[in-house]
Design an enzyme around this catalytic site. Structure first.
Site, PDB file in Angstrom:
ATOM      1  N   PHE A   1       0.856  -1.145  -0.150  1.00 25.76           N
ATOM      2  CA  PHE A   1      -0.192  -0.073  -0.205  1.00 25.76           C
ATOM      3  C   PHE A   1       0.848   1.207   0.026  1.00 25.76           C
ATOM      4  CE2 PHE A   1      -2.593   3.598   1.728  1.00 25.76           C
ATOM      5  CZ  PHE A   1      -3.411   3.455   0.510  1.00 25.76           C
TER       6      PHE A   1
ATOM      7  N   PHE B   1      -0.378  11.278  -8.990  1.00 22.98           N
ATOM      8  CA  PHE B   1      -1.786  11.264  -9.308  1.00 22.98           C
ATOM      9  C   PHE B   1      -2.776  12.431  -8.372  1.00 22.98           C
ATOM     10  CE2 PHE B   1      -2.952   9.272  -5.152  1.00 22.98           C
ATOM     11  CZ  PHE B   1      -1.781   8.717  -4.811  1.00 22.98           C
TER      12      PHE B   1
ATOM     13  N   ASP C   1      -1.616  -5.034   9.097  1.00 24.41           N
ATOM     14  CA  ASP C   1      -2.264  -3.904   8.573  1.00 24.41           C
ATOM     15  C   ASP C   1      -3.587  -4.134   8.624  1.00 24.41           C
ATOM     16  OD1 ASP C   1      -3.281  -1.791   7.525  1.00 24.41           O
ATOM     17  OD2 ASP C   1      -2.075  -1.563   5.603  1.00 24.41           O
TER      18      ASP C   1
END
Ligand code: PLI
Length: 461
Positions: free
Chosen positions: A129, A453, A220
């Site tokens: 991630f 992005f 996580d």
């Protein structure tokens, strides 16, 4: 507790007592807004958005009980009773011994990475991630993807695409030695793979192997309850177990965790680090003072910790998860009925549309996912997120990465939208799909240096 009957339709186990009014826009207004945002949905103003599917992070609706708990917030700088209530909820539902609050998930990732990773270390994980990997790298580690190959295949219908390929881990252990691997990083419900779960059996096998090698597993647990729901639905032997018990069992197979409470735990801000190791806890308790705040608030207001304590309990409720994932599945099936290509199986927190298959006449350099996200907004005011070549960025030589998955994420916030909203989203996607051949791609006209992005700008070709 009454058992959920999965033979009947799901419905939300709540009703509405307050609503947030939305601004309705016209197509010309949306065309103008999209142009002004440089065809980047991150640059839209949220008031111009009708249905916001950018993320499920911090966008959840809190319950009456969470809002009531807000009023109990103890805002003392030190020793806040709200911290002790949050700590007790984490110990009760997740089973970890020691807890450090942080302002959100990445705050916990920063502290844990600094404590456990030395320069030159290897950190294997079930897909990366963005923030998690970045903190591992900033601490001097190198991330290795050990997820099963099926996770990278949008068409594979493997029920547990979040599983680890143990042989990939064994290769790393043989090559670098177990001492170079401070932990294996395991996400429950893997975000970047499309919200896909890891099975209990796979995690148990990993746990056994890691124990034999003296390697920790760091969890996580951002979407652990959604992962537990899939285990209940798909894994043999878990059909009759409650999500609460499955969550506890998942956590018991790991040594510590980082959590963004902004997802599963149904709040708008917050996170924590948890560990079963006294020494790690002592260091984290010292370090949190530098980066977040005292160890009994870690950057959070007392009221935020109260809301997390209540939200954790609500997140492991079987009825809640059935409706939450049920809504995502409902949208996915609507889209499939229209022939829209999506990542399968349907994930836990959103629908991931395969933009390469949706717009096959565009090359990846013409940004199919970015284009599709812009078209969705223009059609109906639905805001989605690009997860493809723009998100992937460039390598050290400055060349674009060309990721296999070129996706648009339709992320569903929890307890926020209705089934009618899902219908509008699917119909809008179908409208765009029906005129897909006429859709032109984009060119990038402004590219920021980091995490492009978020702020890149585009023009139509
Ligand atoms: O956004 P944070 O700092 O509370 O949490 C970071 C984070 C860690 N792990 C995972 C699996 C995440 O999905 C995550 C944040 N995700 C965001 C913001 C998302 O839009 O998916």
């Amino acid at each position: 507790m009454t058992k959920v009957s999965y033979k009947r339709s799901w419905a939300e186990p709540y009703r509405m007592k307050m609503v947030e009014l939305l601004k309705m826009t016209t197509r010309p207004q949306r065309v103008k807004a999209m142009k002004e945002a440089g065809f980047n949905t991150f640059l839209l103003r949220s008031e111009d958005v009708y249905i916001d599917l950018l993320t499920d992070s911090g966008t959840n609706a809190m319950s009456d009980r969470q809002w009531s708990a807000f009023m109990l917030g103890d805002e003392a700088y030190a020793g806040s009773s709200s911290f002790y209530r949050m700590e007790a909820a984490i110990q009760k539902y997740y089973g970890y011994k020691y807890v450090i609050p942080t302002h959100q998930g990445r705050g916990a990732e920063n502290i844990l990475s600094k404590i456990l990773i030395k320069p030159g270390d290897i950190v294997p994980g079930n897909m990366y991630f963005t923030t998690t990997r970045l903190h591992q790298e900033l601490a001097g580690g190198k991330f290795y993807d050990i997820i099963i190959d099926e996770a990278h295949d949008a068409l594979s219908e493997h029920p547990f695409k979040g599983n680890v390929d143990l042989s990939k881990l064994e290769v790393l252990v043989k090559k670098y030695g177990a001492k170079k691997i401070p932990y294996v990083s395991i996400a429950t419900n893997v975000n970047m793979a499309g919200g896909q779960p890891i099975s209990m059996q796979n995690l148990r096998e990993l746990h056994t192997y890691c124990q034999s090698q003296g390697i920790r597993i760091i969890h996580d647990m951002t979407r652990v309850a959604e992962n537990a729901y899939f285990i209940q639905q798909r894994e043999k032997g878990y059909e009759k177990k409650s999500i609460k018990d499955i969550v506890k069992e998942l956590c018991s197979l790991t040594d510590g965790a980082t959590m963004s409470a902004k997802k599963d735990a149904l709040v708008n801000i917050g996170g924590f680090l948890a560990t079963n190791e006294r020494e790690v806890y002592e260091e984290a308790r010292n370090m949190v003072v530098v980066y977040e705040g005292l160890h009994t608030y870690g950057g959070l207001a007392g009221r935020d910790m109260e809301a997390i304590a209540v939200g954790i309990g609500e997140s492991v409720d079987d009825y809640h998860q059935h409706a939450r994932v049920g809504q995502v599945e409902y949208l996915g099936h609507q889209m499939m009925n229209y022939g829209i290509p999506i990542v399968k199986p349907i994930g836990g927190h959103g629908i991931f549309v395969d933009a390469k298959a949706f717009l096959p006449h565009l090359t990846q350099d013409q940004f199919p996912a970015q284009t599709l996200a812009a078209e969705m907004y223009i059609d109906s005011g639905v805001r989605t997120m690009e997860r493809g070549i723009v998100s992937a960025g460039r390598n050290e030589k400055g060349e674009n990465y060309y990721p296999k998955l070129e996706l648009v994420r339709f992320t569903i916030p929890r307890r926020v939208y209705t089934q009618a909203h899902m219908d509008v989203i699917a119909e809008s996607a179908a409208t765009v799909f029906n005129r897909r051949k006429k859709i032109k791609g984009l060119k990038m006209v402004y590219e920021p240096k980091y995490l492009r992005f978020f702020q890149a700008r585009f023009e139509r070709l």
